[in-house]
Design an enzyme around this catalytic site. Structure first.
Site, short mmCIF file in Angstrom:
data_model
loop_
_atom_site.label_atom_id
_atom_site.label_comp_id
_atom_site.label_asym_id
_atom_site.label_seq_id
_atom_site.Cartn_x
_atom_site.Cartn_y
_atom_site.Cartn_z
N HIS A 159 0.79 19.12 -26.17
CA HIS A 159 0.65 17.66 -26.14
C HIS A 159 -0.61 17.13 -26.81
CE1 HIS A 159 3.98 17.98 -23.42
NE2 HIS A 159 4.02 16.69 -23.20
N LYS B 58 7.89 23.43 -13.12
CA LYS B 58 7.00 22.29 -12.89
C LYS B 58 6.66 22.17 -11.41
CE LYS B 58 5.68 17.67 -13.80
NZ LYS B 58 5.71 16.48 -14.60
N GLU C 167 10.28 18.98 -24.75
CA GLU C 167 9.68 19.40 -23.46
C GLU C 167 10.34 20.70 -22.99
OE1 GLU C 167 7.09 18.13 -21.85
OE2 GLU C 167 6.84 16.30 -23.00
N GLU D 25 -4.05 17.63 -10.66
CA GLU D 25 -4.53 18.05 -11.98
C GLU D 25 -6.02 18.38 -11.99
OE1 GLU D 25 -2.42 16.34 -15.30
OE2 GLU D 25 -4.09 16.79 -16.63
N LYS E 244 3.47 11.76 -10.76
CA LYS E 244 2.60 10.93 -11.61
C LYS E 244 3.32 9.63 -11.89
CE LYS E 244 -0.27 14.11 -14.28
NZ LYS E 244 -0.53 14.66 -15.62
N HIS F 85 -0.01 13.94 -28.97
CA HIS F 85 -0.55 12.60 -28.70
C HIS F 85 -1.27 12.06 -29.93
CE1 HIS F 85 -0.56 13.41 -24.09
NE2 HIS F 85 0.57 12.89 -24.49
N ARG G 286 -2.47 22.17 -13.55
CA ARG G 286 -1.45 21.19 -13.95
C ARG G 286 -1.60 20.79 -15.41
NH1 ARG G 286 1.31 16.36 -10.43
NH2 ARG G 286 2.59 15.57 -12.13
N ARG H 86 0.82 -1.23 0.00
CA ARG H 86 0.00 0.00 0.00
C ARG H 86 0.85 1.28 0.00
NH1 ARG H 86 -2.62 -3.38 3.44
NH2 ARG H 86 -4.50 -4.31 2.52
N ASN I 161 0.69 20.18 -20.14
CA ASN I 161 0.48 19.43 -21.38
C ASN I 161 0.45 20.35 -22.60
OD1 ASN I 161 0.27 16.82 -20.21
ND2 ASN I 161 -1.69 17.49 -19.36
N HIS J 93 8.59 11.46 -28.86
CA HIS J 93 7.59 12.24 -28.13
C HIS J 93 7.89 13.75 -28.18
CE1 HIS J 93 4.73 13.39 -25.07
NE2 HIS J 93 5.70 13.92 -24.37
#
Ligand code: GLY
Length: 339
Positions: free
Chosen positions: A223, A202, A174, A212, A132, A227, A216, A110, A220, A239
């Protein structure tokens, strides 16, 4: 060495940036930890010294290893070794390793502490910061995961010179993004300060909106189209290269919506070109396919939502009209690929 605090009220931690900071590992592992499970990939080839009993667990190479079954194998191996809740995971690698090992740490017993030793530019300025974690499903990328903040992050910039050139370029996409998230003239800074400036941006966003709920999502920037290009597939773009094209698209779209000036669009083109990144779509991608894919992006909460630059800075904008999206796509086609 530059220290950037991530000042979360529940889980504050430091990100250390600099040449050789991986050697600070023993110092940043939480007090009381007796055993450390080091998770890495064979191809990374970077050894670390956690300063206490440790064992190295290798996960397979490549994005295809970012799966639930890798997490299950890692957790089984941790258990067979006798890793306990008061021990620690150390992830050594790029985003694939930190996302996967971070998720394993989030769910094993956990949740046990994790420290990231990030070895790629993309990881140091994005993936390793902000908690994340997660893995892919056959149905899509990053569909299973958890917010699990690390106890510390080490961004050893000395490792960046050993990256394959395209891997490094992918990180530059990025980096280009942060110019428009308040970074300004990042290209004027030496490497360590540049990485640290991106981490600081960041960190500030993550502290403001850890889960988010809103701001947040601005991380992106570039992006949504990126994507879609990646899902459309087979275009041999990394990417960060897709993000670079996505930044130009986002600028062209914001311009058409009257949110930014032509000069600001030109600034996007200048930054992307300065990093020698692509600014046009791969040949043969249909607008209707890209628009359908952008609508499926999990960040598109209400119709077509885009993260766009504007008078108040970069923010999420919903309900963007189709004709402007089509025009912005046309503006990023190379000559001979226009509809
Ligand atoms: N990579 C975007 C985020 O961490 O929110």
């Amino acid at each position: 060495m530059i220290t950037i605090p991530v000042a979360l009220s529940d889980n504050p931690y430091d990100v250390l940036v600099g040449n050789g900071v991986r050697h600070e590992l023993a110092r940043v592992i939480p007090a009381g930890v007796k055993r450390v499970a080091v998770v890495t990939q064979a191809g990374i080839g970077i050894s670390v010294d956690p300063g206490r009993e440790h064992r190295v667990f290798e996960m397979p190479d490549g994005e295809t290893a970012k799966t639930m079954s890798t997490v299950e194998s890692l957790c089984s191996e941790f258990s067979r070794w006798g890793l306990t809740r008061s021990d620690c995971v150390v992830a050594v690698g790029g985003g694939i390793v930190t996302d996967t090992a971070g998720f394993a740490a989030a769910v094993y017993h956990r949740g046990i502490p994790v420290v990231h030793v990030s070895t790629t530019l993309l990881g140091q300025i994005d993936a390793a910061i902000g908690g994340k974690t997660g893995v892919n499903l056959p149905e899509g990328k990053n569909l299973v995961g958890a917010f699990w903040q690390p106890a510390a992050v080490l961004c050893d910039t000395g490792l960046l010179s050993t990256l394959p050139p395209r891997e490094y370029r992918s990180g530059l996409g990025e980096l280009a993004k942060y110019h428009f998230l308040g970074g300004g003239d990042l290209d004027a800074l030496p490497l360590d300060e540049r990485v640290a400036a991106c981490v600081a941006i960041k960190a500030e966003v993550v502290v403001d909106d850890e889960r988010e709920g809103g701001r947040r999502a601005t991380l992106n920037y570039g992006h949504t189209l990126a994507h879609a290009i990646e899902i459309a597939g087979d275009h041999d773009l990394r990417h960060g290269e897709a993000v670079a094209v996505g930044l130009i698209f986002a600028a062209e779209l914001a311009y058409r919506l009257g949110r930014i000036s032509e000069a600001r669009v030109a600034e996007h083109r200048r930054v992307v070109a300065a990093y020698d990144l692509p600014s046009t779509l791969p040949l043969g991608l249909r607008s209707d396919e890209l628009i359908a894919l952008m609508g499926r992006d999990k960040k598109a909460l209400d119709g077509l939502t885009f993260v766009l630059d504007g008078p108040e800075g970069v923010e999420s904008i919903t309900g963007v009209p189709l004709e402007h999206i089509e025009a912005a796509i046309d503006a990023i086609r190379s000559e001979g690929d226009r509809s």
